[in-house]
Design a protein around this motif. Structure first.
Motif, PDB file in Angstrom:
ATOM      1  N   UNK A   1      -2.881   0.129   3.317  1.00  0.00           N
ATOM      2  CA  UNK A   1      -3.744   0.600   2.225  1.00  0.00           C
ATOM      3  C   UNK A   1      -5.040  -0.178   2.284  1.00  0.00           C
ATOM      4  N   UNK A   2      -6.105   0.303   1.618  1.00  0.00           N
ATOM      5  CA  UNK A   2      -7.384  -0.416   1.651  1.00  0.00           C
ATOM      6  C   UNK A   2      -7.239  -1.863   1.187  1.00  0.00           C
ATOM      7  N   UNK A   3      -7.922  -2.750   1.874  1.00  0.00           N
ATOM      8  CA  UNK A   3      -7.815  -4.174   1.568  1.00  0.00           C
ATOM      9  C   UNK A   3      -8.134  -4.476   0.118  1.00  0.00           C
ATOM     10  N   UNK A   4      -9.122  -3.798  -0.449  1.00  0.00           N
ATOM     11  CA  UNK A   4      -9.520  -4.057  -1.829  1.00  0.00           C
ATOM     12  C   UNK A   4      -8.406  -3.698  -2.808  1.00  0.00           C
ATOM     13  N   UNK A   5      -7.488  -2.834  -2.398  1.00  0.00           N
ATOM     14  CA  UNK A   5      -6.337  -2.482  -3.218  1.00  0.00           C
ATOM     15  C   UNK A   5      -5.109  -3.312  -2.854  1.00  0.00           C
ATOM     16  N   UNK A   6      -5.039  -3.784  -1.622  1.00  0.00           N
ATOM     17  CA  UNK A   6      -3.889  -4.579  -1.176  1.00  0.00           C
ATOM     18  C   UNK A   6      -3.838  -5.929  -1.870  1.00  0.00           C
TER      19      UNK A   6
ATOM     20  N   UNK B   1     -16.910  -7.395   1.493  1.00  0.00           N
ATOM     21  CA  UNK B   1     -16.005  -7.700   2.596  1.00  0.00           C
ATOM     22  C   UNK B   1     -15.065  -8.811   2.133  1.00  0.00           C
ATOM     23  N   UNK B   2     -13.930  -8.933   2.798  1.00  0.00           N
ATOM     24  CA  UNK B   2     -12.895  -9.876   2.379  1.00  0.00           C
ATOM     25  C   UNK B   2     -12.477 -10.723   3.572  1.00  0.00           C
ATOM     26  N   UNK B   3     -12.457 -12.045   3.379  1.00  0.00           N
ATOM     27  CA  UNK B   3     -11.991 -12.946   4.422  1.00  0.00           C
ATOM     28  C   UNK B   3     -10.489 -12.837   4.606  1.00  0.00           C
ATOM     29  N   UNK B   4     -10.014 -13.155   5.799  1.00  0.00           N
ATOM     30  CA  UNK B   4      -8.585 -13.062   6.089  1.00  0.00           C
ATOM     31  C   UNK B   4      -8.258 -13.950   7.273  1.00  0.00           C
ATOM     32  N   UNK B   5      -7.161 -14.711   7.165  1.00  0.00           N
ATOM     33  CA  UNK B   5      -6.713 -15.507   8.305  1.00  0.00           C
ATOM     34  C   UNK B   5      -6.308 -14.611   9.463  1.00  0.00           C
ATOM     35  N   UNK B   6      -5.779 -13.442   9.146  1.00  0.00           N
ATOM     36  CA  UNK B   6      -5.258 -12.546  10.167  1.00  0.00           C
ATOM     37  C   UNK B   6      -6.328 -11.652  10.773  1.00  0.00           C
ATOM     38  N   UNK B   7      -7.286 -11.201   9.965  1.00  0.00           N
ATOM     39  CA  UNK B   7      -8.256 -10.220  10.436  1.00  0.00           C
ATOM     40  C   UNK B   7      -9.702 -10.742  10.472  1.00  0.00           C
ATOM     41  N   UNK B   8      -9.928 -11.964  10.064  1.00  0.00           N
ATOM     42  CA  UNK B   8     -11.272 -12.536  10.082  1.00  0.00           C
ATOM     43  C   UNK B   8     -12.082 -12.099   8.887  1.00  0.00           C
ATOM     44  N   UNK B   9     -12.695 -10.945   8.975  1.00  0.00           N
ATOM     45  CA  UNK B   9     -13.374 -10.290   7.858  1.00  0.00           C
ATOM     46  C   UNK B   9     -12.965  -8.827   7.850  1.00  0.00           C
TER      47      UNK B   9
ATOM     48  N   UNK C   1     -14.023  -3.736   2.512  1.00  0.00           N
ATOM     49  CA  UNK C   1     -13.148  -3.466   1.374  1.00  0.00           C
ATOM     50  C   UNK C   1     -12.267  -2.250   1.620  1.00  0.00           C
ATOM     51  N   UNK C   2     -12.785  -1.278   2.356  1.00  0.00           N
ATOM     52  CA  UNK C   2     -12.063  -0.025   2.590  1.00  0.00           C
ATOM     53  C   UNK C   2     -11.151  -0.063   3.806  1.00  0.00           C
TER      54      UNK C   2
END
Length: 237
Positions: A71-76, A103-111, A114-115
């Motif tokens: 699902x979209x990161x902004x909803x996850x 945009x959202x930071x992530x250890x797994x995906x970097x950046x 939101x979608x």
């Protein structure tokens, strides 16, 4: 303008479809993402701590990373900051604004945009993986610059220090929430950040530089200022 948010340790389960790395934003991070996912595979193969129900759920999320729904990161992501943003209660134009400017930071995906559609996962910047670390993985990708991320080079970095250090963005403006004495807040920090992004989304703000952002934010009712190159939001709670 692009606003960088931190991720959340807590996430909503569910969704539909499967992870497609090629569909994610910021394609220059592809090699880091592949390496990070390989590290999770190694973590799963080595055996994860399942000593509590929560750790069992985390182990299962990591084990099914590449087959579970997305699902979209902004909803996850959930938690205090995302409660303050309350993306699901924005109108269509507000949600579109978030999709364009967050945009959202992530250890797994970097950046992540939101979608961007992502699965549930349970690793953070501090998770130990066999033979490497997420910090080492992300140091191997080409450096990011504000000019590469935003057409007008205006990037506001709301990520925690750990996530900002994991994947630095040269030229980004750091952001903090302070009290009336100028002291950084702790308890209300995340909620205030989310509420600030929501305010900009509702105002459909389109600043092209830091001065126009200050004007837009103040016009929407926020008490913001610049100090030593950092954007500060005053919260009087």
């Amino acid at each position: 303008m692009l606003i960088l948010l931190p991720p959340s340790e807590t996430k909503i389960s569910g969704g539909e479809g499967r992870l497609t790395l090629a569909s994610l934003g910021f394609p220059g991070l592809a090699s880091g993402r592949s390496a990070a996912i390989s590290a999770v595979r190694e973590l799963v193969a080595a055996g994860q701590d399942e000593s509590t129900p929560a750790k069992q759920r985390a182990a299962q999320a990591n084990a099914s990373l590449e087959s579970s729904p997305v699902m979209p990161a902004i909803e996850r992501y959930t938690g205090v900051l995302y409660d303050g943003l309350s993306f699901g209660t924005l109108d269509d134009l507000g949600r579109t604004w978030v999709g364009d400017h967050v945009a959202i930071g992530s250890a797994l995906f970097g950046l992540l945009r939101a979608s961007d559609s992502i699965p549930d996962y349970k690793v953070s910047h501090g998770t130990r993986v066999p033979g490497t670390t997420f910090a080492r993985i992300w140091k191997s990708v080409p450096p990011l610059t504000a000019a590469a991320l935003a057409d007008d080079s205006l990037v506001i970095d709301m990520r925690s220090k750990a996530y900002a250090a994991q994947l630095p963005v040269e030229g980004a403006v750091s952001f903090d929430v302070v009290d009336e004495r100028g002291k950084a807040l702790s308890h209300w920090n995340k909620h205030a950040k989310g509420a600030f992004v929501r305010m900009l989304a509702e105002a459909r703000a389109e600043p092209g530089d830091i001065e126009s952002l200050l004007r837009a934010a103040r016009g929407a009712g926020a008490d913001v200022s610049m100090r030593d190159g950092e954007l500060l939001l005053l919260d009087r709670r």
